[in-house]
Design an enzyme around this catalytic site. Structure first.
Site, PDB file in Angstrom:
ATOM      1  CG  ASN A  42     -41.783   8.790 -58.364  1.00  0.00           C
ATOM      2  OD1 ASN A  42     -42.116   7.751 -57.958  1.00  0.00           O
ATOM      3  ND2 ASN A  42     -42.077   9.199 -59.527  1.00  0.00           N
ATOM      4  CG  ASP A  43     -43.402  12.131 -60.571  1.00  0.00           C
ATOM      5  OD1 ASP A  43     -42.409  11.935 -60.021  1.00  0.00           O
ATOM      6  OD2 ASP A  43     -43.823  11.848 -61.672  1.00  0.00           O
ATOM      7  N   PRO A  44     -45.587  14.242 -56.951  1.00  0.00           N
ATOM      8  CG  PRO A  44     -45.574  16.690 -56.906  1.00  0.00           C
ATOM      9  CD  PRO A  44     -44.642  15.394 -57.107  1.00  0.00           C
ATOM     10  CB  SER A  73     -47.183  11.667 -63.209  1.00  0.00           C
ATOM     11  OG  SER A  73     -46.349  11.347 -62.203  1.00  0.00           O
TER      12      SER A  73
END
Ligand code: DQQ
Length: 490
Positions: free
Chosen positions: A45-47, A107
């Protein structure tokens, strides 16, 4: 979870060997992108932690290497010399039982603390979410967690629940500032501002920005705060809206952000989420976002992978002061065989005889003429049963990805999307569609300003056609250049 008890089960994992071993498994998967970054298998999912460090771009990312589904999150890691060709590196960060990140490393960012690569991320421990820190002694490959984690021991009084996560960090003089996403008592999302002399000791100041308190159960995720030209920009992903937004405004003397305007980043079908931005050493503001799957959970679990990173997107201000999203010019390094099309009238549907493909860059410019709508046809079968359209409607000025016929095993798959504002054309104004098609991924920049993304899953092997169309009158294709793109992994 038992998997994590007291052992570093992922640490020795060698990602490159893994990708090679999986090559055969995914060789015949028609939906797996060829040139968008994604991990060797399973869930992304997230960078995270995007940074340009000693000539290499580092892309960390939220990763579940155990399933094609969200789970206990780790930080995957890849590097690139040019923003588009990637080398996998070992897992950078994983939960440590009995600590503040026992159930997940969520994150965060990587910053340069006087030459020491320093990571600040959200430690997940049951329902608790608190900031943690790690440093690297070897060019960002292995990370030592700070023994004093978490670096902020409790959420500020105003925070409504336990959602307190994701970090944006910058420096003013000798002081570090950190914004953390959350939701507040009394409603509305917020980015909470802290300051620190050293990245280890933080003092809570106040909300950098608080959203409309009328929005219940709102949480701002993945904030990114930066200066662009004479403006400040705050990006966050809104849980209540399910998409990321950018606010343009002023950063006041008392360290508060006052927005003057806002807009969505992506006018596609809520596929793009949790973008992170950074400034590279050339001073450009670049962004990656997570492109979610647009198919069912059963389908992506069966495929053995889920999620993909967007291409690198450059954020600029144009002369009119509008925020523009374009693809970083480095994407030109992906270009293979090229086909050019000159001026030609377009009316009705017209599949091109000389062009086929599901992995393409298309740069097309149209004049609307008398057409009421016009655009491109992609992933079309010869009989038109499967096709996806990029449509510009001249009367309303709306641009959309029409995926309603993208897969013939489903009716009305919808990925309807709009341009940021009605952009009604005079007949002598041209419209540029800059498109990247990568099997199931579509990314578009319209008129070098508005970004749209979508995911499509055609079922037929002959969904390879490319075409032009115009309705209600004739449009003109001024010019079109198309490049085939191969895999970045071979
Ligand atoms: N994903 C992360 C969180 C973030 C969310 C967990 C956004 O840190 O808020 O994987 O997609």
């Amino acid at each position: 979870m038992e998997d994590l008890a007291g052992q570093n089960i992922y640490s020795q994992w060698a990602a490159n060997q893994e990708r090679a071993a999986l090559k055969e498994k995914f060789a015949n998967d028609p939906h797996r992108p060829l040139y968008h970054f994604l991990p060797p298998s399973n869930w992304i999912n997230d960078p995270n932690g995007v940074i340009h460090w000693q000539g290499q771009y580092h892309l960390f990312y939220q990763y579940n290497p155990l399933a094609a589904d969200f789970g206990v999150m780790l930080w995957g890691h890849a590097i690139s010399p040019d923003l588009v060709h990637w080398t996998d590196l070992p897992i950078a960060l994983e939960p440590t039982p009995g600590t503040a990140d026992a159930t997940g490393c969520w994150s965060g960012v990587v910053v340069d603390n006087g030459g020491v690569p320093t990571m600040i991320y959200t430690g997940k421990n049951g329902r608790e979410e608190l900031p943690c820190l790690a440093t690297s002694r070897d060019n960002l490959v292995t990370w030592d967690k700070y023994e004093g984690n978490p670096i902020i021991a409790a959420v500020p009084e105003e925070v409504a629940g336990t959602d307190f996560r994701d970090h944006t960090i910058w420096r003013e003089g000798d002081t570090w500032y950190q914004g953390i996403g959350t939701g507040l008592k009394g409603g509305g999302g917020a980015v909470m501002l802290f300051s620190s002399p050293d990245l280890y000791h933080w003092t809570y100041l106040h909300p950098l920005y608080r959203g409309d308190p009328g929005v219940e159960n709102e949480v701002f995720e993945c904030p990114s705060f930066f200066q662009l030209g004479g403006k400040h920009i705050l990006i966050f992903s809104s849980i209540s809206r399910s998409y990321p937004v950018y606010y343009v405004g002023k950063y006041t003397g008392d360290q508060r952000f006052e927005p003057e305007s806002q807009d969505r980043i992506d006018y596609g079908g809520n596929i793009f989420y949790a973008p992170q931005t950074f400034e590279d050493t050339a001073g450009r503001r670049l962004m990656w976002g997570w492109l979610k799957e647009g198919r069912s959970r059963e389908e992506h679990r069966a495929a053995g992978w889920a999620g993909v990173m967007s291409l690198p997107i450059q954020i600029t201000l144009n002369e009119a002061g509008q925020v523009c999203f374009t693809f970083a010019p480095e994407t030109q390094a992906l270009r293979g065989a090229n086909t050019e099309f000159g001026v030609q009238p377009v009316s009705g549907d017209h599949l091109l005889d000389t062009l086929q493909g599901d992995s393409l860059e298309i740069d097309a410019e149209f004049l609307p003429g008398a057409a009421s709508s016009f655009g491109l046809i992609l992933r079309a079968t010869p009989d038109g049963a499967e096709q996806t359209r990029l449509v510009y409607d001249t009367a309303s000025g709306l641009f959309s990805i029409d995926a309603s016929r993208s897969r013939s095993d489903r009716e009305g798959v919808s990925d309807s999307s709009l341009m940021a504002e009605a952009y009604t054309l005079q007949s002598d104004q041209s419209l540029r569609f800059h498109v990247f098609l990568d099997r199931s991924v579509i990314e578009v920049s319209v008129n070098d300003r508005v970004y749209l993304s979508g995911r499509i899953y055609p079922t037929r092997a002959d969904s390879q056609g490319v075409g032009l169309f115009a309705k209600g009158g004739e449009a003109t294709l001024k010019k079109m250049e198309v490049w085939q793109i191969g895999s970045i992994w071979e």
